[in-house]
Write a protein that holds these residues in place. Structure first.
Motif: not given
Length: 922
Positions: A484, A488, A891
């Protein structure tokens, strides 16, 4: 709800009923931990809890339920056999008194060990029951794996101490003030051993045929997958890539110290040794202590930069009653993880002898060619670093001559340094570092500081084992969050790269319209500086802002020249026009100070205070009278203005001086006087801004020092008093600037001055973002996107002098172009670094998967079923790494593809010369 809670105090529907199992005997026993509210007789409840012997039961005594133990009801727990099966040769626990700590409470139980011919030892029997024995010989107490796991995770998340957790268990068992058997010391011992065993298990040490004793330094640390690890996540031949690509394989480390994690002078290494000496994050203590003893007399050099307490006060920090005043750490600067063998105790402040040992201990385990080191006192620490390294043990010495090593100061700490350090050690202005800020350790302290209240009371070994466990958990949480966090960052960096590149291109187009050769010269200059870091520095101003002292000197020289050339006598023998205006500005400042003093005096002043104020007031009045007499010679029409009673004041600080800027066109005034005031007011504005910036820097540093080092009401009160004085200086400087700016506004049209407002701007009273330090963030701003107040971006913000307006304007554009170019390059580098780090993460997981596969195949060959556990655990770790790798890859895939599509818009400027691009790896 309340009715139902109270109903449970009785038997409910089971009033006068029989046992739900045998249907014969009265139902008197109810279990609080079983599902439902079924009631049993004493005989059946024992049989019902053979498989759940740690449940809490209550017995109806005819009036209410009272707590009773399963031990009192006759339940005996048999080890070494399946539940319900009795041993033919049982052996009771010592004195038939055994205590088990579980997440449901602290239980007294009747325990039988198996003593059959094939029986295992008592410790093994307990462990296979998932009970952790408190001692290896004749254990009388144990803790379930469940409660040890619960406390370990709770301590990670809430930083609860073992005492707080144990007291909660005790109250959960009996909250009436009658404590269960005391087993707190045993619980501490079991928790510590549990932490150590879990660390060894997760690092694969149990799978090593050589055994735990052969564990190497740092082998139990959780590594950062995104950092470069030769042989694990770097491509083949990485060390031989051209110079223009080496920066992609650089290691970023950050050094810092934490003085919250102190330890009191209790226990000793002999009485409380560390269970994992040097195996994780803390360095091996014996060699470290020998080095400190041999270097005890080495003096700490004083700082030649700002007055850094970390340097100047390293020998004076109080260590009374302390065995360690804090810890020093070496972290991964981009991903905020503790490095193996990068943590150690500090004995008396942040001394070089400590920090050197920690730095080189961590670096010896990392074989890289490019190293970027961030430290808040790097400008001082790196001096003579290699000379100090030569005195360290040979295994710690780096082959630094074959490496490219750069030193930086973290972005938040940089404004506290002198101007030259703010460019030389800046992440923003140095190529090939992306958007690294170097503040990683500071973020980690917020997580670990709450545990200091319990670790400061521990012995040396207990504290090290506890902190090692916390650092390991911190690193692991960072690892699983990389998917994550890196996504980001990349999503932020791609549009920022595009926007800053467009801004740079627009600025270059504007410069090229005027003179293309200028931009080429600037580019050559900054490229040379980036390679050599020599002089001149393109980010620094070379035209000094005017000061009042320099302007007064120039005006005095002009007066002398006029006197030599003029045949007419002067109006005053001692006071020239420039001296008149200069003296008037001095009187204006004295008026302001007296006004502040009178306001601060209050209604309850002493006679001495009032007398001192009256003396200063009388002295100022006499100076004003003398000055007014001289003013009438040069501005005689001012007398008509002073005749107006509305301007008359009984207080000297309120007396209106009537400068040329104040009379305007209402009375005649010599242009020379207006010109003199203009020059002095212009210099006064710059002086006021310089004082304002200096005070803001001071306040920013004081707040940082107060938050980091001061504790207690007395120290904080003294700090607040100092801060009030600094705030008063800030207010005074802002007032002086506003007065000077108002005068310039009035004189500008009269003298035809038009361009000065491009540099000096109004300092608005209600706009707080004008008066703020460089490090202050406004609402919604982050470090990467923050905007500076105009007072930090104007000419003279880092220097002081005077020159022609054309040169001044060109210099301002040059500095802004250099900064715009640096921003565009840092964001472009950030995109490339993030893509390389993402590749390294996936490569590291691939290596770690293969490593665990190998551990499963090389597991110790044990005769019984234990071997299956080794293989199963290795397979589980393999599955975990593959799952993380697949999740991260999934992702990241879309954003990485988008970044590739955007590469065509990510150039560094159409006119950037190719040779420099090749050197920098673009």
């Amino acid at each position: 709800y309340l009715d139902e809670l109270i109903r449970l105090e009785g038997r409910g529907d089971a009033v006068d009923s029989v046992c739900v199992q045998c249907r014969e005997l009265p139902a008197l026993i109810r279990c609080d931990d079983c599902f439902g509210q079924a009631m049993y007789c004493e005989r059946c409840v024992v049989g019902q809890h053979v498989k759940t012997p740690l449940h809490r039961v209550k017995k109806w005594n005819g009036s209410y339920f009272e707590c009773v133990t399963l031990k009192a009801l006759g339940l005996r727990i048999q080890l070494g056999h399946p539940p319900g099966q009795r041993c033919v040769n049982p052996r009771r626990a010592f004195n038939d008194d055994f205590v088990v700590m579980d997440s449901l409470g602290i239980h007294e139980v009747s325990l039988d060990f198996c003593s059959c011919e094939t029986a295992k030892d008592h410790v093994t029997q307990l462990l296979r029951m998932r009970w952790f024995p408190a001692t290896p010989t004749d254990p009388r107490s144990a803790a379930t794996f469940r409660v040890l796991e619960a406390y370990q995770l709770l301590s990670f998340e809430s930083k609860a101490s073992a005492l707080e957790f144990y007291q909660s268990l005790a109250r959960l068992t009996n909250n009436t003030g009658l404590p269960p058997p005391e087993r707190y010391e045993a619980f501490l011992r079991m928790v510590r051993e549990w932490r150590d065993l879990k660390m060894l298990k997760r690092s694969g040490r149990g799978h090593d045929p050589a055994g735990i004793e052969k564990t190497s330094d740092g082998a139990c640390a959780v590594l950062c997958p995104a950092c470069p690890h030769p042989g694990k996540n770097l491509p083949e031949g990485w060390e031989n890539v051209p110079d223009c690509y080496k920066w992609l394989y650089a290691l970023f480390v950050a050094i810092d110290a934490n003085f919250r994690l102190k330890r009191k002078a209790v226990s000793s290494d002999e009485a409380d040794p560390c269970l994992s000496q040097g195996w994780a994050y803390f360095i091996e203590r014996s060699a470290y202590k020998l080095h400190l003893q041999s270097s005890a007399d080495t003096p700490q050099p004083k700082s030649s930069c700002s007055s850094h307490n970390a340097v100047n006060m390293a020998d004076t920090k109080s260590d009374r009653g302390l065995a360690a005043t804090g810890v020093g750490t070496v972290d991964c600067a981009r991903h905020n993880m503790k490095l193996p063998n990068g943590v150690g105790d500090l004995q008396k402040g942040e001394k070089y002898v400590n920090m050197d040992y920690l730095f080189f201990s961590a670096m010896r385990l990392l074989a890289v060619n490019v190293l970027n080191v961030s430290y808040d006192i790097a400008c001082q620490w790196y001096k003579h670093l290699w000379e100090r390294m030569s005195k360290l043990p040979s295994p710690l010495q780096l082959r630094y001559r074959k490496m490219l090593i750069s030193f930086f100061v973290p972005k938040f700490h940089l404004p506290a340094h002198i101007a030259s350090c703010q460019t030389r050690y800046s992440f923003n202005f140095t190529p090939h570092v992306g958007r690294t800020d170097g503040e990683a350790p500071e973020r980690g302290w917020a997580n670990i500081n709450p545990v200091a209240s319990s670790t400061k009371e521990m012995g040396p070994g207990s504290r090290q084992d506890t902190l090692n466990d916390h650092f390991g958990d911190w690193n692991w949480k960072k690892v699983v969050a990389l998917g994550e966090t890196m996504l980001r960052k990349l999503k932020e960096a791609i549009p920022e790269r595009r926007d800053h590149q467009r801004t740079l291109q627009e600025l270059e187009d504007a410069v090229n319209e005027d003179d293309a050769s200028v931009l080429a010269a600037w580019r050559t200059e900054i490229q040379t500086w980036e390679l050599t870091r020599g002089e001149p520095n393109p980010f620094e101003s070379r035209i000094n802002a005017p000061t009042q002292a320099s302007v007064r000197l120039q005006l005095a020289k002009d007066d002398a020249k006029v006197l030599e050339q003029s045949s007419q006598p002067a109006l005053h023998e001692e006071i020239s026009p420039s001296v008149l205006i200069s003296a008037g500005l001095d009187l204006e400042e004295l008026q302001r100070r007296l006004h502040v003093e009178r306001e601060a005096l209050g209604q309850h002043a002493t006679d001495l205070q009032e007398a001192n104020l009256l003396l200063r007031s009388n002295g100022l009045q006499r100076k004003i009278d003398s000055w007014v007499n001289a003013q009438l010679l040069y501005m005689p029409n001012v007398a008509t203005l002073r005749a107006n009673k509305s301007y008359i004041s009984s207080l000297p600080e309120d007396f209106k001086l009537w400068f040329p800027s104040e009379v305007g066109l209402s009375v005649s005034c010599d242009t020379i006087l207006r010109s003199h005031e203009w020059q002095l007011r212009h210099a006064q504005a710059h002086d006021a801004l310089s004082a304002l910036r200096q005070s803001l820097r001071c306040r920013s540093y004081m707040y940082k020092y107060k938050d980091s080092n001061l504790r207690g009401q007395g120290a904080n009160t003294r700090a607040r008093n100092l801060l009030k004085k600094v705030d008063a200086k800030i207010s005074a400087a802002a007032t002086r600037y506003r007065i000077a700016y108002g005068a310039l506004l009035a004189l500008g049209p009269l003298l035809g001055k038009n361009n000065w407002q491009l540099e000096l701007q109004p300092l608005r009273t209600l706009k707080a973002e004008d008066i703020r330090a460089m490090t202050d963030l406004m609402d919604g701003e982050t470090q990467g996107k923050k905007s500076l107040s105009w007072i930090w971006k104007m000419r003279g913000a880092t220097s002081a002098g005077n020159d022609d307006e054309d040169k001044e304007s060109a210099q301002e554009v040059r500095i802004e172009w250099c900064k715009a170019r640096a921003r565009a390059r840092r964001w472009a580098e950030e995109v490339e670094l993030l893509r390389e780090e993402m590749r390294r993460v996936l490569a590291f997981f691939e290596w770690h998967t293969a490593w665990w596969d190998e551990q499963g195949e090389n597991s110790p060959q044990i005769a019984d079923t234990t071997n299956e556990g080794y293989i199963a655990y290795a397979k589980r770790q393999v599955a975990l790494r593959r799952s993380l790798s697949q999740r991260f890859s999934s992702n990241w895939s879309d954003t990485l593809a988008y970044a590739k599509l955007c590469d065509t818009d990510a150039g560094y400027g159409a006119s950037e010369d190719v040779a420099m691009d090749e050197r920098s790896g673009v």
